[in-house]
Structures are given as C-alpha cells and as structure tokens.
Design a protein around this motif. Structure first.
Motif, PDB file in Angstrom:
ATOM      1  N   ALA A 225     -47.513  38.205 -12.865  1.00 12.28           N
ATOM      2  CA  ALA A 225     -47.142  37.907 -14.247  1.00 12.28           C
ATOM      3  C   ALA A 225     -47.413  36.440 -14.546  1.00 12.28           C
ATOM      4  CB  ALA A 225     -45.668  38.220 -14.491  1.00 12.28           C
ATOM      5  N   ASP A 226     -47.781  36.175 -15.810  1.00 13.39           N
ATOM      6  CA  ASP A 226     -47.871  34.804 -16.313  1.00 13.39           C
ATOM      7  C   ASP A 226     -46.538  34.456 -16.968  1.00 13.39           C
ATOM      8  OD1 ASP A 226     -50.711  33.971 -15.888  1.00 13.39           O
ATOM      9  OD2 ASP A 226     -51.076  35.785 -17.073  1.00 13.39           O
ATOM     10  N   LEU A 227     -46.058  33.261 -16.696  1.00 14.17           N
ATOM     11  CA  LEU A 227     -44.770  32.823 -17.226  1.00 14.17           C
ATOM     12  C   LEU A 227     -44.937  31.511 -17.968  1.00 14.17           C
ATOM     13  CD1 LEU A 227     -42.686  33.322 -13.949  1.00 14.17           C
ATOM     14  CD2 LEU A 227     -42.873  34.953 -15.844  1.00 14.17           C
ATOM     15  N   SER A 228     -44.013  31.232 -18.864  1.00 11.29           N
ATOM     16  CA  SER A 228     -43.951  29.933 -19.525  1.00 11.29           C
ATOM     17  C   SER A 228     -42.488  29.534 -19.653  1.00 11.29           C
ATOM     18  CB  SER A 228     -44.584  29.983 -20.918  1.00 11.29           C
ATOM     19  OG  SER A 228     -45.988  30.144 -20.836  1.00 11.29           O
ATOM     20  N   GLY A 229     -42.199  28.293 -19.273  1.00 12.02           N
ATOM     21  CA  GLY A 229     -40.857  27.751 -19.421  1.00 12.02           C
ATOM     22  C   GLY A 229     -40.888  26.561 -20.354  1.00 12.02           C
ATOM     23  N   ALA A 267     -34.495  33.031 -12.231  1.00 11.88           N
ATOM     24  CA  ALA A 267     -34.640  32.159 -13.390  1.00 11.88           C
ATOM     25  C   ALA A 267     -33.944  30.816 -13.177  1.00 11.88           C
ATOM     26  CB  ALA A 267     -34.096  32.844 -14.640  1.00 11.88           C
ATOM     27  N   ASP A 268     -32.794  30.818 -12.513  1.00 11.22           N
ATOM     28  CA  ASP A 268     -32.070  29.563 -12.299  1.00 11.22           C
ATOM     29  C   ASP A 268     -32.885  28.613 -11.430  1.00 11.22           C
ATOM     30  OD1 ASP A 268     -29.950  30.432 -13.809  1.00 11.22           O
ATOM     31  OD2 ASP A 268     -28.780  31.145 -12.101  1.00 11.22           O
ATOM     32  N   ARG A 269     -33.461  29.133 -10.351  1.00  9.42           N
ATOM     33  CA  ARG A 269     -34.252  28.286  -9.460  1.00  9.42           C
ATOM     34  C   ARG A 269     -35.510  27.783 -10.168  1.00  9.42           C
ATOM     35  NH1 ARG A 269     -36.364  30.030  -3.400  1.00  9.42           N
ATOM     36  NH2 ARG A 269     -37.304  28.007  -2.847  1.00  9.42           N
ATOM     37  N   TYR A 270     -36.131  28.651 -10.942  1.00  8.95           N
ATOM     38  CA  TYR A 270     -37.315  28.260 -11.716  1.00  8.95           C
ATOM     39  C   TYR A 270     -36.969  27.142 -12.695  1.00  8.95           C
ATOM     40  CZ  TYR A 270     -41.108  28.814 -15.179  1.00  8.95           C
ATOM     41  OH  TYR A 270     -42.148  28.617 -16.051  1.00  8.95           O
ATOM     42  N   THR A 271     -35.846  27.292 -13.391  1.00  9.81           N
ATOM     43  CA  THR A 271     -35.425  26.276 -14.355  1.00  9.81           C
ATOM     44  C   THR A 271     -35.140  24.951 -13.662  1.00  9.81           C
ATOM     45  OG1 THR A 271     -34.508  27.962 -15.828  1.00  9.81           O
ATOM     46  CG2 THR A 271     -33.725  25.713 -16.132  1.00  9.81           C
ATOM     47  N   GLU A 272     -34.548  24.999 -12.480  1.00  7.28           N
ATOM     48  CA  GLU A 272     -34.283  23.761 -11.739  1.00  7.28           C
ATOM     49  C   GLU A 272     -35.584  23.007 -11.462  1.00  7.28           C
ATOM     50  OE1 GLU A 272     -32.177  24.705  -8.186  1.00  7.28           O
ATOM     51  OE2 GLU A 272     -30.340  25.321  -9.216  1.00  7.28           O
ATOM     52  N   THR A 273     -36.633  23.728 -11.108  1.00 10.52           N
ATOM     53  CA  THR A 273     -37.925  23.095 -10.844  1.00 10.52           C
ATOM     54  C   THR A 273     -38.488  22.475 -12.119  1.00 10.52           C
ATOM     55  OG1 THR A 273     -38.392  24.672  -9.073  1.00 10.52           O
ATOM     56  CG2 THR A 273     -40.265  23.467  -9.981  1.00 10.52           C
ATOM     57  N   LEU A 274     -38.367  23.191 -13.227  1.00 11.76           N
ATOM     58  CA  LEU A 274     -38.872  22.661 -14.489  1.00 11.76           C
ATOM     59  C   LEU A 274     -38.099  21.419 -14.914  1.00 11.76           C
ATOM     60  CD1 LEU A 274     -39.696  25.763 -16.712  1.00 11.76           C
ATOM     61  CD2 LEU A 274     -41.066  24.632 -14.953  1.00 11.76           C
ATOM     62  N   LEU A 275     -36.807  21.405 -14.689  1.00 13.75           N
ATOM     63  CA  LEU A 275     -36.007  20.227 -15.036  1.00 13.75           C
ATOM     64  C   LEU A 275     -36.424  19.020 -14.200  1.00 13.75           C
ATOM     65  CD1 LEU A 275     -32.434  21.795 -15.453  1.00 13.75           C
ATOM     66  CD2 LEU A 275     -34.019  21.058 -17.250  1.00 13.75           C
ATOM     67  N   LEU A 276     -36.746  19.266 -12.941  1.00 16.51           N
ATOM     68  CA  LEU A 276     -37.221  18.189 -12.083  1.00 16.51           C
ATOM     69  C   LEU A 276     -38.543  17.635 -12.607  1.00 16.51           C
ATOM     70  CD1 LEU A 276     -36.853  16.633  -9.383  1.00 16.51           C
ATOM     71  CD2 LEU A 276     -38.163  18.460  -8.275  1.00 16.51           C
ATOM     72  N   ALA A 277     -39.457  18.530 -12.961  1.00 21.11           N
ATOM     73  CA  ALA A 277     -40.747  18.095 -13.501  1.00 21.11           C
ATOM     74  C   ALA A 277     -40.578  17.415 -14.856  1.00 21.11           C
ATOM     75  CB  ALA A 277     -41.683  19.293 -13.625  1.00 21.11           C
ATOM     76  N   ALA A 278     -39.679  17.933 -15.681  1.00 25.33           N
ATOM     77  CA  ALA A 278     -39.456  17.349 -17.001  1.00 25.33           C
ATOM     78  C   ALA A 278     -38.880  15.939 -16.901  1.00 25.33           C
ATOM     79  CB  ALA A 278     -38.535  18.239 -17.819  1.00 25.33           C
ATOM     80  N   ALA A 279     -38.068  15.689 -15.875  1.00 25.02           N
ATOM     81  CA  ALA A 279     -37.538  14.338 -15.662  1.00 25.02           C
ATOM     82  C   ALA A 279     -38.676  13.369 -15.382  1.00 25.02           C
ATOM     83  CB  ALA A 279     -36.530  14.348 -14.516  1.00 25.02           C
TER      84      ALA A 279
END
Length: 414
Positions: A225-229, A267-279
């Motif tokens: 699957a392709d995903l977008s956060g 989803a929680d783990r995925y979001t944690e990674t995105l928050l790290l990248a967003a920082a």
C-alpha cells in the motif's frame, strides 16, 4: 469572525525547480493549463464557513450551491488578474488583492516567490516561511538526506552525473526508480527495468549540454500500500499531526486518497517517525503543512519517508473531508477520474444526473457523491475530482454509480 484566505498554484514544483537542472524524458507537464489552474477549487475542502476561496476560473453557481448543501460554505471570489501563478494574478486584481489584505490569515497551497510578494503587498509579511527554505525542503534530495541522517529504512542515493546514475542503478541489481528532485504526480519519475532503458535515459541527459545532473535513485520496492501522513508546523516550531491516508495509484499517478484501513499498520509508531522527521523540517525554518509519502512493502516492512511535500497536498484535503464525514457516521475519500464530456455539456449536466439518481451528497448521514471541480469539465474529455461520502467498503459501488450517471450525459444531450 476570523477568516483565512485560501488560493493555490498547483504546479508549485515548477516554480521551485532550478532552471539549470537536466530533465528526465517526459518530465514536462502534460496537463492542460485550465486543468491545472482549476485545481484550486479543491481548496474548498479546507475552508471554514466564510473563508475566502480565490480561484483562477469561475466556479459554476450550481457547483457552489452543491458545496453549500454539503456543508462547504466558503466566500468565493474569482481572480480576474493574469499571470503565471495564482499569486501574480491576485497581485494584478485590485478586488482580489483587497480580499487577501482584509483576511486575518492566509493559507496558500504552497509558498512560491510570488507568494512572498503577495504577502508583502497585503500585510501578511512574516506569516510564511522563507521561499529559499521552502524550495530546499521540497527537493527529493533533501528528503533522501533526511532519511540517511535519521537512519530510516528506504534510503536512496543522490547522483550528480550520468556515470553515478549508471553505477547506482547497477548496484540496485533490480528495478530502480529515478526521480527528478522536483518531480510530482508521476511526472519526472522513471522506472528503469533494463540496461537498454538506462542507456536511453543516460543518452537523453548527456544531450542536455550545459545543464547539471541531480537525480534521486531508489529501489523499486514491492508494495502492499501507498501511504501519506500529514503534519502542520507552527511558527513556534510545534508539530501537530493531521492524519494518515491511503493513496491509490494507477501507474505512477494517483487516482485518489482514502481512510487508513484498521490494522493495516501501527499508526502510532508511524506517527512517531513522522513527528521526528517533522522536527528536523522545523529546524530548517519551515512552517506550515507538510505531507510525507510512505510505502508499506509486501513483506510488511515500512518505508516511512519516500519524499516530503512541504505544502498542502491532495491527501490533506481528503483527510479534512474525512474529518467532516466522521461527524455524520460516514467516511470520505477523494477520487479522480476521467470522463467523456459531450459537446455542450458541463458540470451542471453532471449535477443533474447525480440529482436524478439521488446520488448527490447533501451533508448529514446519507452517503453520496460531491463533485469538487467544475471549471475544467469541458468536452471532449475532462478530469473530475470528487468526494465520495460512504462507508469505506462501499467506495467501489459509489464510483460505479458516478460513472453510470456521467455516462448518461451523452444520451441526454443528443
């Protein structure tokens, strides 16, 4: 009431891309100007009631009435100026300029050089990130560097010559994706499956004398699957998650976005990674919306960052509609399709057919279809962007019902 002005230039990457970069074959934009410009109608998804929505082309009255009935109630304004971007058009239209100046806040689709000029002219200086920063973080080379620095799976390689390109593809030892740093929507992205294709691409690049090479090379991972956060970064650097969507594609181009199915990923783990990248993104000085394209592999592995889109994305618009739909016990997805449009037909005729079949979404808990674009729905063929409000398992059925209704336009107009 505090209002936010919305407008958009949907071919933003073309305005960030350095002019001295060599192009991949077929990197040019094949979409018609009207089709690209009229995508600004999609920003209705983000408008709160009364928010100004400025569009380059007239939004048909019947379509605006359908939006209103569905609960999307912007204050619509047509931009009557001219220019290569929505921003330059607004700058040459005194009425549109006054609308932006009179808004408490602005929410452009993307921040371009002309966006900074418009912000200065309307008293919104300081509300947007620096253009140079925006251009930098939207490059796929920046995304790949960030993946390397964070030690995330899915790192590729940035190449600066045809020799490096050949080496990188050969080292992958299988299908490879070669990407222009500012390619988008399937344009500027090539899949290389054979030495012959690789040599064709290299020859194309070598014929562009005087231009420098900068490309991102990644493996072609088998995907589930392709995903977008999505996140939003405040002017203070605070990162807020917006949501996660599944992206649907035909080839390399997207055909829609929809809700994340339960159990598809952590989803929680995925979001944690995105928050790290967003920082890390915030540390560059970028503020505003950002989308992260991701990939769930066949073996269950996750590539959390394929690339970053530091702007509004179509997936964010889908997520915004889905938030509205949940209030009524439904879910929403955006869907893109091409329709045959007979001579003399337009979005009004499509709305007639949807109304006749009881398919038009009118807000509330009853499922339905809502067209989101109308200016470019012209003969002989046109691309329609629409929203489907229904339970996720019924999406296919509602797509078929829309196609059936659209297909009747030709018979009605004979």
């Amino acid at each position: 009431m505090t209002v936010t002005a919305h407008w958009g230039t949907f071919d933003a990457e073309a305005h960030w891309r350095p002019g001295d970069l060599a192009e991949l074959p077929a990197v040019g934009n094949r979409q018609g100007r009207l089709q690209v410009e009229s995508m600004d109608e999609l920003l209705v998804c983000l408008c709160a009631p009364g928010d100004p929505l400025l569009t380059r082309h007239p939004v048909p009255q019947r379509l605006r009435e359908a939006w209103h009935d569905a609960g999307l109630r912007p204050s619509w304004h047509q931009v009557r100026g001219d220019g290569a971007t929505a921003e330059t058009a607004i700058l040459t239209d005194p009425e549109a300029l006054a609308v932006v100046a009179g808004s408490a806040a602005v929410a452009p689709y993307a921040v371009l050089p002309a966006t900074a000029a418009l912000a200065t002219a309307t008293g919104h200086t300081g509300s947007l990130p620096p253009v140079a920063t925006v251009a930098r973080v939207n490059s796929k080379a920046f995304s790949d560097d960030l993946v390397h620095r964070l030690g995330l799976p899915g790192a590729g390689r940035v190449v600066a010559s045809t020799a490096e390109l050949r080496r990188a593809v050969e080292e992958i030892g299988g299908p490879a994706m070669v990407k222009d740093p500012y390619g988008v929507g399937g344009r500027g992205i090539l899949e290389i499956r054979s030495p012959a294709v690789l040599e064709t691409v290299i020859g194309f690049l070598q014929r562009q004398a005087g231009r420098r090479t900068e490309l991102v090379v990644q493996p072609r991972w088998p995907k589930r699957a392709d995903l977008s956060g999505y996140v939003r970064i405040s002017r203070a650097g605070q990162v807020t998650p917006i949501g996660i969507q599944v992206a649907h594609h035909q080839g390399l181009s997207h055909t829609g976005f929809g809700p994340l199915p339960a159990g598809l990923l952590d989803a929680d783990r995925y979001t944690e990674t995105l928050l790290l990248a967003a920082a890390e993104l915030a540390a560059t000085g970028y503020t505003g919306p950002a989308g992260f394209d991701s990939l769930l592999c066949d073996d269950g592995g996750l590539i959390p960052i394929l690339e970053i889109n530091a702007r509004v994305t179509v997936g964010m618009l889908s997520a915004a509609l889905d938030d509205r739909a949940r209030e009524h016990g439904l879910r929403a997805c955006l869907w893109r399709t091409r329709l045959a449009v007979p001579d003399g037909a337009g979005v009004d005729d499509l709305l007639d057919e949807l109304h006749r079949d009881g398919l038009l979404y009118r807000g509330g808990p009853e499922p339905g279809v809502l067209p989101l674009t109308g200016a470019a729905l012209r003969p002989p063929r046109a691309r329609l962007e629409c929203a489907l409000f229904c339970p996720p398992e019924e999406t296919g059925r509602w797509r078929d019902r829309l196609r059936t209704a659209a297909g009747r336009m030709a018979a009605v107009l004979r």
